[in-house]
Write a protein that holds these residues in place. Structure first.
Motif, PDB file in Angstrom:
ATOM      1  N   CYS A 150      47.103  36.842  57.293  1.00 26.58           N
ATOM      2  CA  CYS A 150      48.340  36.335  56.705  1.00 26.58           C
ATOM      3  C   CYS A 150      49.035  37.500  56.005  1.00 26.58           C
ATOM      4  CB  CYS A 150      48.044  35.220  55.709  1.00 26.58           C
ATOM      5  SG  CYS A 150      47.238  33.768  56.433  1.00 26.58           S
ATOM      6  N   ARG A 151      50.298  37.646  56.246  1.00 25.34           N
ATOM      7  CA  ARG A 151      51.036  38.825  55.767  1.00 25.34           C
ATOM      8  C   ARG A 151      50.910  39.011  54.250  1.00 25.34           C
ATOM      9  NH1 ARG A 151      57.114  38.807  57.858  1.00 25.34           N
ATOM     10  NH2 ARG A 151      57.103  40.557  56.373  1.00 25.34           N
ATOM     11  N   ASP A 152      50.454  40.193  53.836  1.00 30.85           N
ATOM     12  CA  ASP A 152      50.440  40.616  52.430  1.00 30.85           C
ATOM     13  C   ASP A 152      49.589  39.734  51.521  1.00 30.85           C
ATOM     14  OD1 ASP A 152      52.223  42.701  52.987  1.00 30.85           O
ATOM     15  OD2 ASP A 152      53.964  41.423  52.670  1.00 30.85           O
ATOM     16  N   TYR A 153      48.741  38.887  52.094  1.00 32.70           N
ATOM     17  CA  TYR A 153      47.981  37.948  51.265  1.00 32.70           C
ATOM     18  C   TYR A 153      46.788  38.662  50.634  1.00 32.70           C
ATOM     19  CZ  TYR A 153      45.722  33.607  49.811  1.00 32.70           C
ATOM     20  OH  TYR A 153      45.151  32.598  49.063  1.00 32.70           O
ATOM     21  N   VAL A 154      46.986  39.131  49.418  1.00 27.05           N
ATOM     22  CA  VAL A 154      45.960  39.850  48.659  1.00 27.05           C
ATOM     23  C   VAL A 154      45.825  39.156  47.310  1.00 27.05           C
ATOM     24  CG1 VAL A 154      45.244  42.071  47.710  1.00 27.05           C
ATOM     25  CG2 VAL A 154      46.628  41.999  49.804  1.00 27.05           C
ATOM     26  N   THR A 155      44.677  38.559  47.044  1.00 33.03           N
ATOM     27  CA  THR A 155      44.525  37.704  45.877  1.00 33.03           C
ATOM     28  C   THR A 155      43.659  38.361  44.797  1.00 33.03           C
ATOM     29  OG1 THR A 155      42.499  36.572  46.583  1.00 33.03           O
ATOM     30  CG2 THR A 155      44.593  35.761  47.489  1.00 33.03           C
ATOM     31  N   GLU A 156      43.254  37.526  43.840  1.00 35.81           N
ATOM     32  CA  GLU A 156      42.410  38.012  42.740  1.00 35.81           C
ATOM     33  C   GLU A 156      41.064  38.535  43.230  1.00 35.81           C
ATOM     34  OE1 GLU A 156      40.731  34.125  43.652  1.00 35.81           O
ATOM     35  OE2 GLU A 156      42.788  34.793  43.410  1.00 35.81           O
ATOM     36  N   LYS A 157      40.663  38.156  44.440  1.00 32.99           N
ATOM     37  CA  LYS A 157      39.392  38.655  44.979  1.00 32.99           C
ATOM     38  C   LYS A 157      39.403  40.175  45.095  1.00 32.99           C
ATOM     39  CE  LYS A 157      38.315  34.468  47.616  1.00 32.99           C
ATOM     40  NZ  LYS A 157      39.409  33.678  47.019  1.00 32.99           N
ATOM     41  N   VAL A 158      40.539  40.711  45.496  1.00 35.28           N
ATOM     42  CA  VAL A 158      40.679  42.167  45.593  1.00 35.28           C
ATOM     43  C   VAL A 158      40.973  42.768  44.224  1.00 35.28           C
ATOM     44  CG1 VAL A 158      42.098  44.028  46.527  1.00 35.28           C
ATOM     45  CG2 VAL A 158      41.407  42.144  48.004  1.00 35.28           C
ATOM     46  N   TRP A 159      41.951  42.203  43.525  1.00 38.66           N
ATOM     47  CA  TRP A 159      42.434  42.813  42.288  1.00 38.66           C
ATOM     48  C   TRP A 159      41.451  42.667  41.133  1.00 38.66           C
ATOM     49  CZ3 TRP A 159      46.307  46.003  42.735  1.00 38.66           C
ATOM     50  CH2 TRP A 159      47.284  45.802  43.717  1.00 38.66           C
ATOM     51  N   ASN A 160      41.172  41.442  40.751  1.00 39.44           N
ATOM     52  CA  ASN A 160      40.346  41.196  39.566  1.00 39.44           C
ATOM     53  C   ASN A 160      38.854  41.306  39.870  1.00 39.44           C
ATOM     54  OD1 ASN A 160      40.117  39.882  36.660  1.00 39.44           O
ATOM     55  ND2 ASN A 160      38.753  38.715  37.989  1.00 39.44           N
ATOM     56  N   ASN A 161      38.414  40.579  40.901  1.00 42.21           N
ATOM     57  CA  ASN A 161      36.983  40.508  41.187  1.00 42.21           C
ATOM     58  C   ASN A 161      36.415  41.835  41.667  1.00 42.21           C
ATOM     59  OD1 ASN A 161      37.751  37.909  40.711  1.00 42.21           O
ATOM     60  ND2 ASN A 161      36.918  37.047  42.599  1.00 42.21           N
ATOM     61  N   SER A 162      37.266  42.641  42.297  1.00 38.01           N
ATOM     62  CA  SER A 162      36.790  43.916  42.836  1.00 38.01           C
ATOM     63  C   SER A 162      37.243  45.103  41.996  1.00 38.01           C
ATOM     64  CB  SER A 162      37.274  44.087  44.286  1.00 38.01           C
ATOM     65  OG  SER A 162      36.832  43.020  45.101  1.00 38.01           O
ATOM     66  N   LEU A 163      38.522  45.434  42.097  1.00 37.79           N
ATOM     67  CA  LEU A 163      39.008  46.675  41.489  1.00 37.79           C
ATOM     68  C   LEU A 163      38.869  46.685  39.975  1.00 37.79           C
ATOM     69  CD1 LEU A 163      42.191  47.304  43.675  1.00 37.79           C
ATOM     70  CD2 LEU A 163      39.940  48.368  43.873  1.00 37.79           C
ATOM     71  N   LYS A 164      39.265  45.586  39.320  1.00 40.04           N
ATOM     72  CA  LYS A 164      39.177  45.574  37.861  1.00 40.04           C
ATOM     73  C   LYS A 164      37.732  45.481  37.391  1.00 40.04           C
ATOM     74  CE  LYS A 164      41.743  43.894  33.880  1.00 40.04           C
ATOM     75  NZ  LYS A 164      42.855  43.022  33.422  1.00 40.04           N
ATOM     76  N   SER A 165      36.855  44.978  38.247  1.00 40.62           N
ATOM     77  CA  SER A 165      35.440  44.895  37.886  1.00 40.62           C
ATOM     78  C   SER A 165      34.704  46.199  38.159  1.00 40.62           C
ATOM     79  CB  SER A 165      34.771  43.757  38.664  1.00 40.62           C
ATOM     80  OG  SER A 165      35.370  42.521  38.341  1.00 40.62           O
ATOM     81  N   GLY A 166      35.355  47.112  38.854  1.00 37.23           N
ATOM     82  CA  GLY A 166      34.722  48.405  39.116  1.00 37.23           C
ATOM     83  C   GLY A 166      33.873  48.430  40.361  1.00 37.23           C
ATOM     84  N   THR A 167      34.105  47.493  41.298  1.00 39.46           N
ATOM     85  CA  THR A 167      33.398  47.518  42.569  1.00 39.46           C
ATOM     86  C   THR A 167      34.364  47.931  43.675  1.00 39.46           C
ATOM     87  OG1 THR A 167      33.869  45.228  43.219  1.00 39.46           O
ATOM     88  CG2 THR A 167      32.009  45.585  41.746  1.00 39.46           C
TER      89      THR A 167
END
Length: 421
Positions: free
Chosen positions: A290-307
């Motif tokens: 789905c076009r541009d569909y990037v959710t909290e799974k990438v942002w919060n759960n991954s990048l902000k968590s340091g994974t």
């Protein structure tokens, strides 16, 4: 001396005489004018209504023009009102006051009585595709913007009835898609990493060392999935996780689909501390390509968590335009789940290779954040409304909303035809 006084007194008398003569002349002229106006008024008695009506009409017109100009100025100065039709949600969705970096200000309301007075009506996906008081309004101002808002992919709605809002209904779209009129992503890098003080927790040499030191979990990757069915996306992401596990990836599985719900809120520090103990987070969305569909799974759960996020969802081309290079792993790059598992296990055993996925955090913040913060979401909506009121540049309307929302997305968002899992 006496001769000088006599001469001075003569001059004064001459001047006084001159002043008296001039005064008499003006008094006589004023008297004559009054007499002339009296004669003229008497002669025009029959036409008095006409003569009086004309200047009164002009006066009324002047007053009305002044009132209109005052109202126009007041309308511009008054902050635009935004009616949020979906009622109370978390503050991210309904801020009471919106203040933008450009100096604009807007207010929001949840009161339906203010619908007709508002400058924008924001209609959520759950209300847009059924007949209700928003899709069939009794009254709508010509200068009122109707805005479609959604942070969900379109696949759950592609079979719904679009007739209520399809033709010439919405003026603006407000979604995570970058071609929306109001770009409303889950996060951006500036909003994710915060101000300079917060940024030190996620960027810089010291921050990277601390993030890498927390990788203590016995599992290589963490996944959290709550939606298991209802479409090709939810069903196939579960299959992909199963294929990864069968290929030898050690995965800690959380969420309703695994009857192992994580008790801490996903947007909490405690959740991020827990997620940060894993090297990878499987950021698997409920919509595939789905076009541009990037959710909290990438942002919060991954990048902000340091994974490091392993992404199954939006096409890689979209991800490249949203995330920093070298900050993620995308499943589209691997011919099979087995090939991906081999690479993840290699990174798990090679600290140097794994740490390269943190190089973007070691760079200067202005390089990563493009040295500016782009207005998104409600801030962008407020800016657009204020500019609209100032310049009157209202021209956008969707002649076919379904075409933009459904037909201009990727077909695999609705039906997955090719799989390698």
């Amino acid at each position: 001396m006496n001769r000088y006084l006599k001469w001075q007194t003569g001059i004064v008398l001459v001047l006084c005489g001159f002043v008296v003569c001039i005064s008499y002349y003006f008094l006589a002229s004023m008297k004559e004018n009054r007499k002339f106006r009296t004669i003229s008024d008497d002669a025009a008695t029959k036409n008095i209504k006409t003569e009086v009506a004309i200047p009164n009409n002009k006066a009324i017109h002047n007053v009305q023009s002044a009132i209109q100009q005052t109202n126009e100025v007041w309308t511009y100065l008054k902050p635009p009102m935004i009616y949020l039709t979906y009622g109370y949600l978390e503050p991210h969705f309904n801020p009471a006051i919106i203040e933008t970096a450009l100096g604009h200000k807007c207010t929001t309301t949840l009161d339906h009585a203010n619908m007709n007075r508002s400058d924008a009506v924001v209609i959520r996906f759950s209300q847009a595709f059924r007949l209700n008081q928003f899709t069939k309004p009794k009254y709508r101002r010509e200068d009122q913007m109707y805005v479609y808002i959604s942070l969900e992919p379109p696949w759950p709605f592609h079979k719904d009835d679009f007739s209520f809002v399809d033709k010439d209904f919405f003026n603006w779209t407000m979604t995570y898609r970058r071609d929306s009129d109001i770009y409303f992503p889950y996060f951006t890098l500036p909003t994710l990493l915060g101000d300079d003080k917060q940024r030190k927790l996620y960027c810089g040499k010291t921050a990277v060392e601390q993030l890498l030191s927390k990788k203590t979990s016995q599992f290589t990757a963490l996944v959290a999935i709550g939606r298991c069915e209802g479409g090709d996306g939810p069903v196939n992401r579960l299959k992909y996780v199963q294929a990864l596990e069968k290929s030898g990836l050690r995965i800690e599985k959380r969420g309703g689909c695994y009857n192992n719900i994580f008790p801490r809120p996903w947007n909490s520090d405690s959740f991020r501390s827990y997620a940060g103990t894993f090297k990878f987070f499987l950021a698997f969305e409920n919509g595939y390509h789905c076009r541009d569909y990037v959710t909290e799974k990438v942002w919060n759960n991954s990048l902000k968590s340091g994974t490091v996020p392993v992404i199954w969802g939006a096409p890689k081309g979209d991800i490249e335009n949203i995330l920093p290079p070298g900050s993620y792993i995308h499943t589209d790059d691997y011919e099979s789940p087995k090939q991906l598992v081999d690479y993840l296990n290699y990174l798990d055993s090679n600290a140097t290779a794994y740490s390269e996925y943190f190089n973007w955090r070691r760079r200067a913040p202005e390089e990563v954040l493009w040295n500016r913060k782009r207005a998104t979401g409600y801030e962008m909506l407020c800016d657009n409304l204020c500019e609209m009121k100032k310049f009157g540049n209202v021209s956008k309307i969707y002649h076919s909303f379904e075409d933009w929302y459904i037909n201009q997305d990727n077909p695999e968002c609705f039906k997955i035809t090719k799989t390698n899992w």
